[in-house]
Motif scaffolding. Sequence first.
Motif, PDB file in Angstrom:
ATOM      1  N   ALA A   1      58.552  33.155  57.985  1.00  0.00           N
ATOM      2  CA  ALA A   1      57.399  33.855  57.408  1.00  0.00           C
ATOM      3  C   ALA A   1      57.241  33.497  55.933  1.00  0.00           C
ATOM      4  O   ALA A   1      56.119  33.288  55.455  1.00  0.00           O
ATOM      5  N   LEU A   2      58.352  33.420  55.203  1.00  0.00           N
ATOM      6  CA  LEU A   2      58.283  33.025  53.793  1.00  0.00           C
ATOM      7  C   LEU A   2      57.774  31.594  53.641  1.00  0.00           C
ATOM      8  O   LEU A   2      56.966  31.299  52.749  1.00  0.00           O
ATOM      9  N   GLN A   3      58.238  30.702  54.495  1.00  0.00           N
ATOM     10  CA  GLN A   3      57.767  29.318  54.442  1.00  0.00           C
ATOM     11  C   GLN A   3      56.272  29.230  54.752  1.00  0.00           C
ATOM     12  O   GLN A   3      55.537  28.492  54.076  1.00  0.00           O
ATOM     13  N   ASP A   4      55.828  29.967  55.756  1.00  0.00           N
ATOM     14  CA  ASP A   4      54.402  29.963  56.104  1.00  0.00           C
ATOM     15  C   ASP A   4      53.564  30.504  54.949  1.00  0.00           C
ATOM     16  O   ASP A   4      52.508  29.952  54.629  1.00  0.00           O
ATOM     17  N   ARG A   5      54.021  31.587  54.325  1.00  0.00           N
ATOM     18  CA  ARG A   5      53.289  32.156  53.194  1.00  0.00           C
ATOM     19  C   ARG A   5      53.238  31.169  52.031  1.00  0.00           C
ATOM     20  O   ARG A   5      52.191  30.983  51.402  1.00  0.00           O
ATOM     21  N   TRP A   6      54.350  30.501  51.752  1.00  0.00           N
ATOM     22  CA  TRP A   6      54.387  29.513  50.674  1.00  0.00           C
ATOM     23  C   TRP A   6      53.404  28.383  50.954  1.00  0.00           C
ATOM     24  O   TRP A   6      52.682  27.946  50.071  1.00  0.00           O
ATOM     25  N   ARG A   7      53.356  27.922  52.206  1.00  0.00           N
ATOM     26  CA  ARG A   7      52.428  26.840  52.552  1.00  0.00           C
ATOM     27  C   ARG A   7      50.974  27.269  52.397  1.00  0.00           C
ATOM     28  O   ARG A   7      50.129  26.483  51.983  1.00  0.00           O
ATOM     29  N   ARG A   8      50.675  28.516  52.751  1.00  0.00           N
ATOM     30  CA  ARG A   8      49.296  29.021  52.604  1.00  0.00           C
ATOM     31  C   ARG A   8      48.904  29.155  51.140  1.00  0.00           C
ATOM     32  O   ARG A   8      47.765  28.895  50.769  1.00  0.00           O
ATOM     33  N   GLU A   9      49.832  29.595  50.293  1.00  0.00           N
ATOM     34  CA  GLU A   9      49.520  29.883  48.896  1.00  0.00           C
ATOM     35  C   GLU A   9      49.650  28.670  47.974  1.00  0.00           C
ATOM     36  O   GLU A   9      49.203  28.724  46.836  1.00  0.00           O
ATOM     37  N   THR A  10      50.253  27.605  48.438  1.00  0.00           N
ATOM     38  CA  THR A  10      50.445  26.419  47.618  1.00  0.00           C
ATOM     39  C   THR A  10      49.307  25.437  47.902  1.00  0.00           C
ATOM     40  O   THR A  10      49.025  25.112  49.049  1.00  0.00           O
ATOM     41  N   ALA A  11      48.677  24.984  46.829  1.00  0.00           N
ATOM     42  CA  ALA A  11      47.581  24.019  46.987  1.00  0.00           C
ATOM     43  C   ALA A  11      48.142  22.694  47.474  1.00  0.00           C
ATOM     44  O   ALA A  11      49.205  22.254  47.022  1.00  0.00           O
ATOM     45  N   PRO A  12      47.429  22.062  48.382  1.00  0.00           N
ATOM     46  CA  PRO A  12      47.902  20.748  48.831  1.00  0.00           C
ATOM     47  C   PRO A  12      47.851  19.734  47.696  1.00  0.00           C
ATOM     48  O   PRO A  12      46.949  19.772  46.863  1.00  0.00           O
ATOM     49  N   ARG A  13      48.829  18.885  47.649  1.00  0.00           N
ATOM     50  CA  ARG A  13      48.895  17.862  46.603  1.00  0.00           C
ATOM     51  C   ARG A  13      48.117  16.630  47.042  1.00  0.00           C
ATOM     52  O   ARG A  13      48.106  16.274  48.223  1.00  0.00           O
TER      53      ARG A  13
END
Length: 64
Positions: free
Chosen positions: A44-56
């Motif tokens: 869940a933490l990884q999924d949240r981080w992926r959602r909140e982090t802008a793609p590079r």
Amino acid sequence: MLERLPGDPTQADLEIAYAERGLRLVACETARSLAVETLLAERALQDRWRRETAPRARSWFRPW
């Protein structure tokens, strides 16, 4: 681990072996459920981080 009873087990020996087996089962189930809970929380933490982090932006040119 397989419990070994004395050569001439009493009712108390049988009850103790049965209770110890039950305690080991409860401990195993508790550890298993904690491991599953931890895994789900990590995902869940990884999924949240992926959602909140802008793609590079990725460059097409990769120098070796």
